[in-house]
Design a protein around this motif. Structure first.
Motif, mmCIF file in Angstrom:
data_model
loop_
_atom_site.group_PDB
_atom_site.id
_atom_site.type_symbol
_atom_site.label_atom_id
_atom_site.label_comp_id
_atom_site.label_asym_id
_atom_site.label_seq_id
_atom_site.Cartn_x
_atom_site.Cartn_y
_atom_site.Cartn_z
ATOM 1 N N GLY A 79 0.964 -1.204 -0.124
ATOM 2 C CA GLY A 79 0.071 0.086 0.106
ATOM 3 C C GLY A 79 1.068 1.073 -0.104
ATOM 4 O O GLY A 79 2.088 0.970 -0.059
ATOM 5 N N ARG A 103 -5.784 -8.032 -5.682
ATOM 6 C CA ARG A 103 -6.595 -6.864 -6.206
ATOM 7 C C ARG A 103 -6.471 -5.564 -5.420
ATOM 8 O O ARG A 103 -6.521 -5.566 -4.340
ATOM 9 C CB ARG A 103 -8.240 -7.302 -6.018
ATOM 10 C CG ARG A 103 -9.063 -6.470 -6.706
ATOM 11 C CD ARG A 103 -10.635 -6.770 -7.084
ATOM 12 N NE ARG A 103 -11.151 -7.091 -5.836
ATOM 13 C CZ ARG A 103 -11.883 -6.215 -5.068
ATOM 14 N NH1 ARG A 103 -12.157 -5.228 -5.474
ATOM 15 N NH2 ARG A 103 -12.555 -6.539 -4.018
ATOM 16 N N LYS A 104 -6.194 -4.621 -5.979
ATOM 17 C CA LYS A 104 -5.936 -3.444 -5.558
ATOM 18 C C LYS A 104 -4.713 -3.035 -4.630
ATOM 19 O O LYS A 104 -4.517 -1.952 -4.069
ATOM 20 C CB LYS A 104 -7.366 -3.037 -4.777
ATOM 21 C CG LYS A 104 -8.462 -2.752 -5.517
ATOM 22 C CD LYS A 104 -9.640 -1.962 -4.649
ATOM 23 C CE LYS A 104 -10.754 -1.978 -5.493
ATOM 24 N NZ LYS A 104 -12.055 -1.359 -4.779
ATOM 25 N N HIS A 105 -3.768 -4.159 -4.718
ATOM 26 C CA HIS A 105 -2.498 -4.109 -4.081
ATOM 27 C C HIS A 105 -1.554 -4.652 -4.902
ATOM 28 O O HIS A 105 -0.640 -3.679 -5.465
ATOM 29 C CB HIS A 105 -2.837 -4.781 -2.696
ATOM 30 C CG HIS A 105 -3.874 -4.525 -1.708
ATOM 31 N ND1 HIS A 105 -3.352 -3.345 -0.824
ATOM 32 C CD2 HIS A 105 -5.009 -4.545 -1.689
ATOM 33 C CE1 HIS A 105 -4.484 -2.980 -0.208
ATOM 34 N NE2 HIS A 105 -5.430 -3.662 -0.565
ATOM 35 N N ASP A 107 -1.683 -5.535 -7.804
ATOM 36 C CA ASP A 107 -1.873 -4.846 -9.252
ATOM 37 C C ASP A 107 -1.946 -3.416 -9.214
ATOM 38 O O ASP A 107 -1.921 -2.766 -10.316
ATOM 39 C CB ASP A 107 -3.313 -5.625 -10.035
ATOM 40 C CG ASP A 107 -4.422 -5.131 -8.847
ATOM 41 O OD1 ASP A 107 -4.307 -4.406 -7.926
ATOM 42 O OD2 ASP A 107 -5.419 -5.475 -9.375
ATOM 43 N N THR A 108 -1.954 -2.788 -7.893
ATOM 44 C CA THR A 108 -1.733 -1.366 -8.203
ATOM 45 C C THR A 108 -0.418 -0.716 -7.773
ATOM 46 O O THR A 108 0.036 0.183 -8.254
ATOM 47 C CB THR A 108 -2.850 -0.880 -6.864
ATOM 48 O OG1 THR A 108 -4.052 -1.306 -7.296
ATOM 49 C CG2 THR A 108 -2.865 0.652 -6.878
ATOM 50 N N THR A 129 -8.812 -11.460 -3.105
ATOM 51 C CA THR A 129 -9.905 -10.421 -2.470
ATOM 52 C C THR A 129 -9.972 -10.466 -0.935
ATOM 53 O O THR A 129 -11.050 -9.898 -0.546
ATOM 54 C CB THR A 129 -10.930 -10.371 -3.372
ATOM 55 O OG1 THR A 129 -11.572 -11.796 -2.883
ATOM 56 C CG2 THR A 129 -11.056 -10.361 -4.861
#
Length: 264
Positions: A79, A103-105, A107-108, A129
């Motif tokens: 993060g 997801r959202k980590h 890939d971000t 997830t």
């Protein structure tokens, strides 16, 4: 009236103990047998497995049968705070184990994943997830784990060999899928419940109060109060004589066995 009140208090207390016991059993793996780091080291074959462990841990010449070892682990990242955490770990010369969400980590923050791997940290799997795996069907469990496996492999060239089930909830279905995917399950012995507080001093105190030899510390680098607590945790535990290691180093010369549940 007083007798009824006392009986009511005893009943509530007993119910609380039952709830606590049930939670402990759930976190132990819903009836699954667990293996401690000491047991993992003791079961190691002193030939091929030892050589494999040495090859898997080039930075790890630590003998945790002799040294007072403890493993620092972080869940649910990476993060925005993770680069600062990596700076701290680099300065303190400590390697950690990161159980990453997809997801959202992953890939971000792909560059953060690459950096953590390049700096010698153990990259592990915390699902795609963050669903409770024990409530899913085998195909759904497989998807949750394998999507993160492939995302990490794409970034680092290697699939993780460790996973941590969200909330520590696991069962025989999870064990079977983890074994199929080559993943050992890893729980913990110390947690600060940092998802519920931003008080860094409290996070530090909770971890230091629970720390023990062969322990596995659970923190989350996604919460505001956690990363500022890490320098104090590291400094104090080093002062107490602890050596920080990754989870595979903690088990060496044993190697994490797919499907097996590890818990101090």
């Amino acid at each position: 009236m007083l007798k009824n009140t006392a009986r009511s208090i005893r009943t509530r207390a007993a119910a609380g103990l039952v709830t606590a016991a049930a939670l402990t059993l759930a976190l132990a793996g819903c009836g699954q047998d667990s293996t401690s780091p000491k047991e993992a080291r003791g079961r190691a074959d002193n030939t091929a497995e030892v050589k494999a462990a040495a090859g898997a841990n080039p930075q790890g010449a630590v003998d945790c049968a002799k040294a007072k070892c403890i493993a620092l682990t972080f869940d649910a990242g990476p993060g925005p705070h993770t680069p600062q955490l990596l700076d701290i770990l680099k300065e303190k010369k400590v390697h950690a184990t990161f159980f990453l969400l997809g997801r959202k980590h992953v890939d971000t923050y792909p560059d953060t994943v690459r950096r953590a791997a390049a700096e010698g940290h153990e990259i592990a799997n915390h699902t795609w997830t963050h669903q409770r795996l024990d409530q899913l069907k085998p195909d759904e469990i497989r998807s949750e784990l394998d999507r993160t496996q492939q995302a990490v492999k794409k970034l680092t060239g290697h699939e993780p060999t460790l996973m941590r089930p969200p909330q520590g909830r696991t069962n025989d279905k999870v064990k079977a899928v983890a074994k199929e995917l080559g993943l050992a399950q890893v729980l913990w012995s110390a947690t600060a419940k940092d998802y519920a507080t931003t008080d860094s001093a409290l996070i530090r105190k909770r971890i230091l109060d629970q720390a023990g030899r062969d322990g596995i510390i659970l923190l989350h680098d996604i919460y505001d109060g956690t990363v500022p607590a890490v320098p104090g945790i590291i400094d104090e535990l080093k002062r107490r004589g602890y050596t920080f290691v990754t989870v595979p180093q903690l088990l060496a010369p044993g190697t994490p066995q797919p499907g097996t549940l590890y818990r101090p």
